[in-house]
Motif scaffolding. Structure first.
Motif, PDB file in Angstrom:
ATOM      1  N   ASP A  60      -7.638   0.259  -2.446  1.00 67.81           N
ATOM      2  CA  ASP A  60      -7.072   0.247  -1.487  1.00 67.81           C
ATOM      3  C   ASP A  60      -5.695   1.186  -1.372  1.00 67.81           C
ATOM      4  OD1 ASP A  60      -5.522  -1.153  -3.497  1.00 67.81           O
ATOM      5  OD2 ASP A  60      -5.139  -2.912  -2.313  1.00 67.81           O
ATOM      6  N   LYS A  61      -5.655   1.942  -2.627  1.00 65.79           N
ATOM      7  CA  LYS A  61      -4.481   2.915  -2.640  1.00 65.79           C
ATOM      8  C   LYS A  61      -4.832   4.181  -2.824  1.00 65.79           C
ATOM      9  CE  LYS A  61      -1.326  -0.761  -4.013  1.00 65.79           C
ATOM     10  NZ  LYS A  61      -0.479  -1.179  -4.808  1.00 65.79           N
ATOM     11  N   ASP A  62      -6.142   4.331  -3.301  1.00 69.60           N
ATOM     12  CA  ASP A  62      -6.453   5.747  -3.890  1.00 69.60           C
ATOM     13  C   ASP A  62      -7.918   6.027  -3.856  1.00 69.60           C
ATOM     14  OD1 ASP A  62      -5.925   8.147  -5.331  1.00 69.60           O
ATOM     15  OD2 ASP A  62      -5.727   7.239  -7.260  1.00 69.60           O
ATOM     16  N   GLU A  63      -8.516   7.212  -3.909  1.00 67.29           N
ATOM     17  CA  GLU A  63      -9.888   7.902  -4.257  1.00 67.29           C
ATOM     18  C   GLU A  63      -9.770   8.834  -4.788  1.00 67.29           C
ATOM     19  OE1 GLU A  63     -12.647  10.018  -0.848  1.00 67.29           O
ATOM     20  OE2 GLU A  63     -11.497   8.787  -0.238  1.00 67.29           O
ATOM     21  N   GLY A  64     -10.895   8.946  -5.747  1.00 67.79           N
ATOM     22  CA  GLY A  64     -11.162   9.926  -6.668  1.00 67.79           C
ATOM     23  C   GLY A  64     -12.256   9.638  -7.754  1.00 67.79           C
ATOM     24  N   ARG A  65     -12.499  10.495  -8.416  1.00 64.96           N
ATOM     25  CA  ARG A  65     -13.501  10.482  -9.628  1.00 64.96           C
ATOM     26  C   ARG A  65     -13.159   9.777 -10.853  1.00 64.96           C
ATOM     27  NH1 ARG A  65     -17.745  13.460  -8.203  1.00 64.96           N
ATOM     28  NH2 ARG A  65     -17.474  15.361  -6.791  1.00 64.96           N
ATOM     29  N   ALA A  66     -11.920   9.184 -10.927  1.00 65.05           N
ATOM     30  CA  ALA A  66     -11.408   8.216 -11.578  1.00 65.05           C
ATOM     31  C   ALA A  66     -10.208   7.700 -10.968  1.00 65.05           C
ATOM     32  CB  ALA A  66     -10.732   8.976 -13.143  1.00 65.05           C
ATOM     33  N   LEU A  67     -10.171   6.356 -11.189  1.00 66.47           N
ATOM     34  CA  LEU A  67      -9.202   5.625 -10.514  1.00 66.47           C
ATOM     35  C   LEU A  67      -8.183   5.015 -11.725  1.00 66.47           C
ATOM     36  CD1 LEU A  67     -10.860   3.426  -7.597  1.00 66.47           C
ATOM     37  CD2 LEU A  67      -9.449   5.791  -7.609  1.00 66.47           C
ATOM     38  N   ARG A  68      -6.903   5.021 -11.360  1.00 67.24           N
ATOM     39  CA  ARG A  68      -6.164   4.446 -12.604  1.00 67.24           C
ATOM     40  C   ARG A  68      -5.290   3.324 -11.764  1.00 67.24           C
ATOM     41  NH1 ARG A  68      -6.817   9.872 -13.718  1.00 67.24           N
ATOM     42  NH2 ARG A  68      -5.046  10.709 -12.498  1.00 67.24           N
ATOM     43  N   PHE A  69      -5.125   2.318 -12.645  1.00 65.38           N
ATOM     44  CA  PHE A  69      -4.337   1.057 -12.363  1.00 65.38           C
ATOM     45  C   PHE A  69      -3.426   0.964 -13.210  1.00 65.38           C
ATOM     46  CE2 PHE A  69      -8.669   0.712 -10.401  1.00 65.38           C
ATOM     47  CZ  PHE A  69      -8.350   0.429  -9.087  1.00 65.38           C
ATOM     48  N   PRO A  70      -2.230   0.725 -12.974  1.00 70.93           N
ATOM     49  CA  PRO A  70      -1.185   0.420 -13.836  1.00 70.93           C
ATOM     50  C   PRO A  70      -1.457  -0.925 -14.323  1.00 70.93           C
ATOM     51  CG  PRO A  70      -0.135   1.485 -11.786  1.00 70.93           C
ATOM     52  CD  PRO A  70      -1.627   1.181 -11.837  1.00 70.93           C
ATOM     53  N   VAL A  71      -0.892  -0.980 -15.558  1.00 71.24           N
ATOM     54  CA  VAL A  71      -1.097  -2.389 -16.435  1.00 71.24           C
ATOM     55  C   VAL A  71      -0.179  -3.101 -15.849  1.00 71.24           C
ATOM     56  CG1 VAL A  71      -0.502  -3.725 -18.478  1.00 71.24           C
ATOM     57  CG2 VAL A  71      -1.823  -1.513 -18.548  1.00 71.24           C
ATOM     58  N   ASN A  72      -0.947  -4.429 -15.331  1.00 70.74           N
ATOM     59  CA  ASN A  72      -0.135  -5.592 -14.467  1.00 70.74           C
ATOM     60  C   ASN A  72      -0.769  -6.955 -14.780  1.00 70.74           C
ATOM     61  OD1 ASN A  72       1.611  -7.029 -13.092  1.00 70.74           O
ATOM     62  ND2 ASN A  72       0.399  -6.618 -10.925  1.00 70.74           N
ATOM     63  N   LEU A  73      -0.678  -7.199 -16.264  1.00 70.98           N
ATOM     64  CA  LEU A  73      -1.242  -8.413 -16.750  1.00 70.98           C
ATOM     65  C   LEU A  73      -0.684  -9.608 -16.451  1.00 70.98           C
ATOM     66  CD1 LEU A  73      -2.313  -6.935 -20.195  1.00 70.98           C
ATOM     67  CD2 LEU A  73      -3.712  -7.430 -18.347  1.00 70.98           C
ATOM     68  N   THR A  74      -1.431 -10.830 -16.135  1.00 65.87           N
ATOM     69  CA  THR A  74      -0.861 -12.077 -15.931  1.00 65.87           C
ATOM     70  C   THR A  74      -1.430 -13.061 -16.709  1.00 65.87           C
ATOM     71  OG1 THR A  74      -2.462 -12.506 -14.386  1.00 65.87           O
ATOM     72  CG2 THR A  74      -0.649 -11.701 -13.615  1.00 65.87           C
ATOM     73  N   GLY A  75      -0.605 -13.910 -17.278  1.00 72.33           N
ATOM     74  CA  GLY A  75      -0.902 -15.066 -18.140  1.00 72.33           C
ATOM     75  C   GLY A  75      -0.182 -14.617 -19.642  1.00 72.33           C
ATOM     76  N   SER A  76      -0.564 -15.569 -20.247  1.00 72.71           N
ATOM     77  CA  SER A  76      -0.046 -15.394 -21.751  1.00 72.71           C
ATOM     78  C   SER A  76      -1.029 -15.555 -22.835  1.00 72.71           C
ATOM     79  CB  SER A  76       1.086 -16.606 -22.053  1.00 72.71           C
ATOM     80  OG  SER A  76       0.674 -17.823 -21.994  1.00 72.71           O
ATOM     81  N   GLY A  77      -0.936 -15.150 -23.944  1.00 77.14           N
ATOM     82  CA  GLY A  77      -2.003 -14.935 -24.875  1.00 77.14           C
ATOM     83  C   GLY A  77      -2.813 -14.002 -24.390  1.00 77.14           C
TER      84      GLY A  77
END
Length: 167
Positions: free
Chosen positions: A82-99
């Motif tokens: 939804d934000k980018d286009e390319g041969r590689a897409l990068r997603f900043p780490v945005n983890l949810t939950g614990s453990g």
């Protein structure tokens, strides 16, 4: 009233395809990334790359070091988010939950068969370092609904190479 597909609720991801839009030559699917919170602090971004001819690829070899050192960037399919286009897409780490934490991403991949999805964990260092990857076989990507990809667990094994594909 035009029919609209109902969203498909999955474990941690809501994926809907179409929603009344005309058919496209790309298929949307979600990827659920699982990470132990203890090692998540080392990772800055996840990089997703999809290669054609998945059955001919040696996933074990592809996971040992930076994909960028093993394939030509032009081999990778063009992906969209939804934000980018390319041969590689990068997603900043945005983890949810614990453990064990999760992060859900959604990408658009050209419709087709026999792909390999490679997800690389990249450090926030300068230059960035490869921290590990996982390879997942995609037998088919449809223009309609596609199953959420639940890749195998990623083992971190830092390698001194810059894995980032040029955008």
């Amino acid at each position: 009233m035009s029919p609209r597909p109902l969203p498909l609720a999955l474990l941690a991801l809501l994926v809907s395809a179409g929603c009344g839009e005309p058919p496209s030559n790309a298929g949307n699917f979600g990827v659920e990334l699982l990470m132990d919170q203890a090692v998540a602090g080392q990772i800055s971004v996840f990089q997703l790359v999809v290669l054609p001819d998945g059955k001919q690829r040696d996933c074990t070899a592809l996971q040992r070091t930076c994909l960028r050192q093993q394939v030509k960037q032009a081999e990778a399919l063009v992906l969209k988010s939804d934000k980018d286009e390319g041969r590689a897409l990068r997603f900043p780490v945005n983890l949810t939950g614990s453990g064990v934490s999760t992060q859900d991403v959604s990408i658009e991949v050209p419709v087709g068969r026999d792909y390999a999805l490679i997800i690389e964990a990249i450090s926030g260092d300068t230059p960035p370092r490869f921290l590990g990857s996982v390879c997942h076989y995609l037998p088919e990507v449809n223009a309609s609904r596609n199953e959420t990809v639940l890749p195998a667990p990623m083992t971190l094994n830092s390698v001194d190479c810059d894995p980032t594909f040029d955008s």
